[in-house]
Design an enzyme around this catalytic site. Structure first.
Site, short mmCIF file in Angstrom:
data_model
loop_
_atom_site.label_atom_id
_atom_site.label_comp_id
_atom_site.label_asym_id
_atom_site.label_seq_id
_atom_site.Cartn_x
_atom_site.Cartn_y
_atom_site.Cartn_z
N LYS A 26 -4.10 10.31 -5.20
CA LYS A 26 -4.66 8.96 -5.09
C LYS A 26 -6.09 9.00 -4.61
O LYS A 26 -6.58 10.00 -4.05
CB LYS A 26 -3.82 8.10 -4.15
N ASP A 83 1.58 7.82 3.39
CA ASP A 83 1.16 7.76 1.98
C ASP A 83 2.28 8.07 1.00
O ASP A 83 2.10 7.92 -0.21
CB ASP A 83 0.01 8.75 1.72
#
Length: 312
Positions: A20, A150
């Protein structure tokens, strides 16, 4: 009448999960529990981790192997997040934690792109399919949040707003495709150290709000790369540059190459540059290579899906 035959359980499952980039990362002041409140906008990109879960004899326990980018820097014992993911799922589902997990790394290690978190998400999904536990999506998300802030985004992918520690996710609309270039360093930066320097140098405010990212969200909905580049934001960037000042040169080369926006990815030290097109991304990558300001350079696109089974 032909008797019904139950399908044999799978002997292996392969899952891919994305790295990401934080399009925006707003960090509040450290709380009494040691955590920082976050408001972040994640975008999944086409650099992926792959986890191959393989059936092993009963009683074999968990084992881990690693190949690919920076594989030598990744532990293969119980400190690896895929090991912890397998244990967490087995404990929750009441099954024996017997599995071999092979990681093929495609996301830089300790580079602020959540490669380890992608591994955790992939391992959860792979073990769920291998063991046929039937755990629901909401339960997988809860298990993911227990592994790291995350990890839930590794399951969800695409573009999303994260609040709390970044683990409470709301999908965000993003139109079209965005072209990214990442300048990677062999030397990673531990996230905990970046936050420590952030506390010392910046400090953060008590409250962080998504309202500060209105321009960015509008650019995403419109598929406006120019507007997105202008709105990129990272509260950890100053701390990262304090720890690794030569990253400023990497950012400068990208800007001189016409990047629409340049930002430290997450806690760094990876630098993300937003390009106008695939060809422009290649040109920025070539500039970084010529200037010798990165140990490796990757081009990628976003948004991409979250963790998904690619072989069953």
């Amino acid at each position: 009448m032909t008797p019904h035959l139950a399908a044999a359980p799978p002997v292996s499952v392969r899952v891919r999960a994305p790295g990401k980039v934080n399009l925006s990362l707003r960090v509040g002041a450290r709380q009494d529990d040691g955590y920082h409140p976050l408001v972040t906008i994640f975008q999944a990109v086409s650099l992926v981790e792959e986890v191959h879960a393989q059936q092993v004899p009963d009683g074999s326990g968990i084992s881990v192997s690693v190949t690919g980018t920076h594989a030598e820097r990744v532990p293969t014992d119980s400190s690896n997040i895929v090991w912890q993911a397998a244990e967490a799922l087995a404990r929750y589902a009441g099954v024996a934690p017997d599995v071999h997990l092979d990681i093929v790394k495609g996301v830089p290690v300790a580079g602020g792109m959540a490669g380890g978190s992608a591994d955790g998400a992939a391992a959860l999904l792979a073990c769920d399919a291998l063991w046929e536990t039937g755990v629901g999506r909401a339960e997988l998300m809860d298990l993911a949040a227990g592994l790291g802030a995350d990890v839930p985004f590794g399951l969800v992918g695409h573009t999303a707003v994260g609040t709390g520690r970044g683990h409470l996710l709301t999908p965000a609309m993003a139109r079209g495709e965005f072209h990214w270039v990442f300048a990677v360093r062999d030397e990673g930066l531990p996230t905990v150290e970046v936050f420590r320097v952030f506390d010392d140098v910046v400090g953060g405010t008590p409250d962080v709000e998504l309202a500060d990212d209105t321009e960015l969200m509008q650019a995403l909905r419109a598929g406006d790369a120019v507007g997105l580049g202008r709105a990129l934001h990272n509260d950890l960037q100053r701390a990262t540059l304090e720890m690794m000042p030569d990253l400023a040169r990497t950012m400068s080369v990208a800007r001189d190459s016409g990047a629409l926006g340049v930002i430290v990815s997450g806690s760094g030290p990876t630098i993300a540059a937003l390009a106008r097109s695939r060809q422009h991304a290649l040109a920025i990558a070539a500039s970084w290579t010529a200037a010798d300001v990165a140990d490796a350079v990757y081009c990628a696109t976003g948004p991409t899906p979250g963790a998904r089974v690619v072989q069953h």
